[in-house]
Design a protein around this motif. Sequence first.
Motif, PDB file in Angstrom:
ATOM      1  N   ALA B 151       1.872  36.339   3.290  1.00 33.26           N
ATOM      2  CA  ALA B 151       0.769  36.999   3.992  1.00 33.26           C
ATOM      3  C   ALA B 151      -0.556  36.716   3.289  1.00 33.26           C
ATOM      4  N   ALA B 152      -0.534  36.728   1.963  1.00 33.41           N
ATOM      5  CA  ALA B 152      -1.754  36.428   1.216  1.00 33.41           C
ATOM      6  C   ALA B 152      -2.199  34.994   1.493  1.00 33.41           C
ATOM      7  N   GLU B 153      -1.245  34.094   1.583  1.00 35.14           N
ATOM      8  CA  GLU B 153      -1.569  32.693   1.853  1.00 35.14           C
ATOM      9  C   GLU B 153      -2.171  32.529   3.255  1.00 35.14           C
ATOM     10  N   ILE B 154      -1.558  33.195   4.225  1.00 33.93           N
ATOM     11  CA  ILE B 154      -2.102  33.142   5.599  1.00 33.93           C
ATOM     12  C   ILE B 154      -3.510  33.735   5.646  1.00 33.93           C
ATOM     13  N   ALA B 155      -3.681  34.848   4.939  1.00 31.74           N
ATOM     14  CA  ALA B 155      -5.006  35.473   4.904  1.00 31.74           C
ATOM     15  C   ALA B 155      -6.030  34.519   4.303  1.00 31.74           C
ATOM     16  N   ARG B 156      -5.618  33.813   3.240  1.00 32.94           N
ATOM     17  CA  ARG B 156      -6.524  32.857   2.619  1.00 32.94           C
ATOM     18  C   ARG B 156      -6.898  31.754   3.608  1.00 32.94           C
ATOM     19  N   ARG B 157      -5.860  31.224   4.294  1.00 35.63           N
ATOM     20  CA  ARG B 157      -6.115  30.152   5.266  1.00 35.63           C
ATOM     21  C   ARG B 157      -7.080  30.601   6.361  1.00 35.63           C
ATOM     22  N   GLU B 158      -6.893  31.825   6.830  1.00 33.49           N
ATOM     23  CA  GLU B 158      -7.688  32.311   7.949  1.00 33.49           C
ATOM     24  C   GLU B 158      -9.014  32.927   7.494  1.00 33.49           C
ATOM     25  N   GLY B 159      -9.161  33.081   6.189  1.00 27.16           N
ATOM     26  CA  GLY B 159     -10.410  33.612   5.680  1.00 27.16           C
ATOM     27  C   GLY B 159     -10.626  35.076   5.988  1.00 27.16           C
ATOM     28  N   VAL B 160      -9.546  35.853   5.985  1.00 29.56           N
ATOM     29  CA  VAL B 160      -9.689  37.293   6.229  1.00 29.56           C
ATOM     30  C   VAL B 160      -9.246  38.066   4.994  1.00 29.56           C
ATOM     31  N   ASP B 161      -9.604  39.340   4.960  1.00 34.50           N
ATOM     32  CA  ASP B 161      -9.252  40.194   3.829  1.00 34.50           C
ATOM     33  C   ASP B 161      -7.865  40.794   4.071  1.00 34.50           C
ATOM     34  N   PRO B 162      -6.877  40.420   3.261  1.00 33.59           N
ATOM     35  CA  PRO B 162      -5.509  40.893   3.515  1.00 33.59           C
ATOM     36  C   PRO B 162      -5.366  42.405   3.340  1.00 33.59           C
ATOM     37  N   ALA B 163      -6.293  43.033   2.623  1.00 32.06           N
ATOM     38  CA  ALA B 163      -6.184  44.473   2.429  1.00 32.06           C
ATOM     39  C   ALA B 163      -6.630  45.237   3.675  1.00 32.06           C
ATOM     40  N   ARG B 164      -7.543  44.631   4.456  1.00 28.27           N
ATOM     41  CA  ARG B 164      -8.084  45.348   5.612  1.00 28.27           C
ATOM     42  C   ARG B 164      -7.471  44.870   6.924  1.00 28.27           C
ATOM     43  N   ASP B 165      -7.097  43.604   6.963  1.00 25.05           N
ATOM     44  CA  ASP B 165      -6.609  43.023   8.216  1.00 25.05           C
ATOM     45  C   ASP B 165      -5.083  43.001   8.225  1.00 25.05           C
ATOM     46  N   LEU B 166      -4.491  43.635   9.222  1.00 28.06           N
ATOM     47  CA  LEU B 166      -3.029  43.702   9.300  1.00 28.06           C
ATOM     48  C   LEU B 166      -2.409  42.433   9.865  1.00 28.06           C
TER      49      LEU B 166
END
Lengths: 228, 228
Positions: B151-166
């Motif tokens: 999930a952290a990797e996907i968040a990085r790829r998509e440029g979103v904050d993994p703590a706020r974006d589900l």
Amino acid sequence: MENGAPRTTPGSGTGLRERKKERTREALIDAALELFWRKGYDATTIDEIVAAVDVSRRTFFRYFPGKEEVALSRANEAERALVGAVADRPAGEPPVVALRRATASVMAAITADPELGSSEAYVRTRRLIEANPTLMAASLRHALETERLMAAEIARREGVDPARDLRPALTVTCFNAVVRVAMEVWTDDGAVDAQGLESLIDEAWATMGGLVDQGWLSGGWEPDAPHG
Amino acid sequence: MENGAPRTTPGSGTGLRERKKERTREALIDAALELFWRKGYDATTIDEIVAAVDVSRRTFFRYFPGKEEVALSRANEAERALVGAVADRPAGEPPVVALRRATASVMAAITADPELGSSEAYVRTRRLIEANPTLMAASLRHALETERLMAAEIARREGVDPARDLRPALTVTCFNAVVRVAMEVWTDDGAVDAQGLESLIDEAWATMGGLVDQGWLSGGWEPDAPHG
DNA sequence: AAACAATATGGCACGCTGTGCCATATGACA
DNA sequence: TGTCATATGGCACAGCGTGCCATATTGTTT
């Protein structure tokens, strides 16, 4: 008297034996949770638990198969109740609706009933589980077993063959996945109350709906370059 | 020489030490799996494993934190490789596409490489895990940890904050859920080859797409009777 | 090559978990 | 009260996992 069966009704009776067993079982759970919360799971030995209830160590293992199970017993009761709650939903209700309503009703029951672990006890137990890899692993395994039961129940409701049709298993496993994600955020945010968890489940489900609308599932999933 | 750091390069070197450690580690895994397959997981003791490799029991625990880990080491390697494979996918690729392609590429690598457990070894290990509640629990826990990394990797790829974006967590956890359902059917059907598993994953995903098209998500999910 | 430092290994003791076995105590019932 | 079923207690034992220290092996320096 050629009847070999026991003369006493073995289960469900309100005899002294049954009541006593139930009391010691509850006492063991309470004492164990109390110690786990205070000293931590690993730091607590079974000897300490049985000393608090004044029961022999051997007896403990007649009530619970291991140390993990006494910590997870409350959560397991809730999961079994969830399966029962889905079975009690009206027949016409679509799977996800039945799952959502059953979850809400079980959570309401937990919050209301001070016996089977109040809302506060539920939160503390949740934290305890997530803090211990061993407990987390056992918890996930139980959740998987419950998933199978739940999928069988959904299949029964929908009148399909669970061995051939993947839909019940997919529905249940994805629903649980969403609930689990919501629960993680909930506990990370402090796990205030059950109401907050309900909102988070709804939010997570709505987010998934948004993803689907944006072509989350089908987008780019056509058979292009099947094997990297 | 006021430098307190060790003078030998600690990691990654091709020194004799590193090669030897790697060899004993592999030998321990091989011996353990061989015994697990032949006698079963519970029936094999750590003493038997270390006797086969001619290593002390104490050394075993310096290589693996426990008995479970040696059984799951291959599977864990595959999971770590999966995270790496997603990170290697081109930046523009949507999350699910990257996940699907990465899965296919890792599975192809496992099937091809006789070193890190061939396809047959993979299937046998899978069966071993599913036959043992303890291993199953540990495996699920590792899968959950991998889910977080992914999930952290996907968040990085998509440029979103993994703590706020589900969305990253939801995507990963649902993808894994689908793969897990496919795997269950696969092993139940005899777990013939990796190709069959790929087809099952595609089938499961297509089934989910059909469910979504039938209003699986939104149907009945409007705010009607929110609390049972 | 020789001395030295860093690290890997072996061996021991110990506590905890979980189980089989049998003797004993306690509730159930006629 | 007497008799049976069952719950409990108290061992003994094997296996897992860990701390501790002595020893062996490898890498570096002179």
